[in-house]
Design an enzyme around this catalytic site. Structure first.
Site, PDB file in Angstrom:
ATOM      1  N   GLU A 173      -1.557   4.249   9.251  1.00 54.34           N
ATOM      2  CA  GLU A 173      -1.457   3.589   7.944  1.00 54.34           C
ATOM      3  C   GLU A 173      -2.007   4.479   6.832  1.00 54.34           C
ATOM      4  O   GLU A 173      -3.187   4.373   6.467  1.00 54.34           O
ATOM      5  CB  GLU A 173      -2.239   2.260   7.959  1.00 54.34           C
ATOM      6  N   LYS A 215       2.614   2.118   9.133  1.00 54.76           N
ATOM      7  CA  LYS A 215       2.294   1.046   8.186  1.00 54.76           C
ATOM      8  C   LYS A 215       2.179   1.694   6.821  1.00 54.76           C
ATOM      9  O   LYS A 215       1.354   2.591   6.621  1.00 54.76           O
ATOM     10  CB  LYS A 215       0.983   0.351   8.588  1.00 54.76           C
TER      11      LYS A 215
HETATM   12  P1  13P Z   1      -3.353  -5.912   2.790  1.00 53.68           P
HETATM   13  O1  13P Z   1      -2.042  -6.558   3.180  1.00 53.68           O
HETATM   14  O2  13P Z   1      -4.322  -6.881   2.199  1.00 53.68           O
HETATM   15  O3  13P Z   1      -3.153  -4.674   1.991  1.00 53.68           O
HETATM   16  O4  13P Z   1      -4.037  -5.464   4.138  1.00 53.68           O
HETATM   17  C1  13P Z   1      -3.306  -4.749   5.060  1.00 53.68           C
HETATM   18  C2  13P Z   1      -4.189  -3.878   5.847  1.00 53.68           C
HETATM   19  O5  13P Z   1      -4.220  -3.946   7.050  1.00 53.68           O
HETATM   20  C3  13P Z   1      -5.031  -2.904   5.132  1.00 53.68           C
HETATM   21  O6  13P Z   1      -5.587  -2.006   6.043  1.00 53.68           O
END
Ligand code: 13P
Length: 333
Positions: A173, A215
């Site tokens: 991510e 992600k």
């Molecule tokens: P948000 O959808 O609140 O951005 O969180 C997603 C997430 O896993 C951040 O690491």
């Protein structure tokens, strides 16, 4: 199909998405403070219990990302959360990165590689089947620097390699933050570059792409920029950078909500999915939201026992709407 490929495929099942419920106690405290909810381990457990025991969520959620503390907690009825979720057909996952450290003048890189192999085997033992690592990319004056993006990517790729070695599907991510006054075009440029550098590192580390999820942030104008873009424009730009920068072999792509309102996050996902379908994008796309799914639920709950059923109704509606958006079938009515 091997176990990792199978887990990745199940996480990306059509019409379902992944709930991120992996806030650290300190992040969770910020959410609780807004409603004066006591910041105790048991209140965090109760909050997760409310989410995980909501009726019918397995129709809309393929997986839930947990924080380490939650992995070892139990439901009111005395069942460990990972076991409880797996019993409902929801795959338990775990956030494995550990805070950030300063990098250069005003940037940060994510920590967590020390002792990671040992932690991963412990998490697998506790029932986790997938993992997540988040890197933070901030757009500002002269940032992100090439060095910061590269160091985050290197660590993320090493994490993904170790995760697969431990039999756990990794989600990388690289979050490009919404904060800032940057333009829509600048965001597109930064997301495109971040993806390129990330996948170069992933390739170099020998990570199996068919057992890896990305992600990502959507391409959006900075929160303080004053620039407004329609869901269609967001979808065009987001699908464009993904098609240019994400190898077709990657198992699938999930989006974070990043501070968008629940409605924005749902409408934009819906358009992105429709655009990706029209352009025959090679991967499944869905959500992995935290705030856009949880915020209205916590507002309905406020830490008060009697509000539980009402809050669960809100949660069920939020995930069913977002799941509809993941098929490009959401409509506001
Ligand atoms: P948000 O959808 O609140 O951005 O969180 C997603 C997430 O896993 C951040 O690491």
């Amino acid at each position: 199909m091997n176990t990792l490929q199978n887990t990745a495929k199940t996480l990306l099942a059509s019409g379902k998405g992944i709930l991120a419920a992996d806030e650290s106690p300190s992040t969770n405290k910020k959410r609780f403070d807004k409603y004066g909810i006591p910041d105790t381990e048991d209140m965090r457990r109760k909050w997760r219990e409310l989410l995980f025991t909501t009726p019918d969520i397995e129709k809309y959620l393929s997986g839930i990302i947990l924080y380490e503390e939650t992995l070892g907690q139990e439901t009111d009825s005395g069942m460990l959360f990972p076991e409880f979720l797996a019993g409902r057909g929801i795959i338990p996952g775990i956030k494995v990165d550990q805070k950030t450290e300063a990098f250069g003048k005003d940037e940060e890189v994510t920590k967590g590689l020390d002792g990671l192999a040992e932690r991963l085997s412990e998490y697998a033992h506790m029932g986790a089947q997938f993992t997540k690592w988040r890197a933070v990319i901030r757009i500002g004056e002269g940032t992100p620097s090439a060095e910061c993006v590269a160091e985050n990517a290197r660590r993320m790729a090493e994490y993904a390699r170790l995760s697969q070695q431990a039999g756990l599907v990794p989600i990388v991510e690289p979050e490009v933050l919404l904060d800032g006054n940057h333009s829509f075009a600048r965001c597109e440029e930064v997301v495109a570059n971040t993806l390129k550098v990330t996948f170069d590192a992933v390739h170099k580390a020998g990570v199996a792409l068919d057992s890896l999820l990305l992600k990502t942030s959507m391409v959006l104008p900075g929160k303080e920029s004053g620039e407004k873009r329609s869901p269609q424009e967001v979808a065009e730009a987001t699908v464009r950078v993904l098609m240019a920068g994400v190898p077709k072999e990657v198992a699938g792509i999930v989006f974070l909500s990043g501070g968008q309102t629940p409605q924005e996050a749902t409408e934009r996902l819906n358009e992105i999915v429709k655009t990706a379908q029209a352009k025959s994008a090679p991967w499944p796309l869905t959500f992995s939201y935290s705030r856009a799914l949880q915020d209205p639920v916590m507002a309905a709950w406020q830490g008060i026992e009697e509000n539980t059923a009402k809050a669960q109704e809100v949660f069920k509606r939020r995930i069913s709407e977002t799941a509809a958006a993941s098929r490009g079938e959401f409509s506001a009515e």
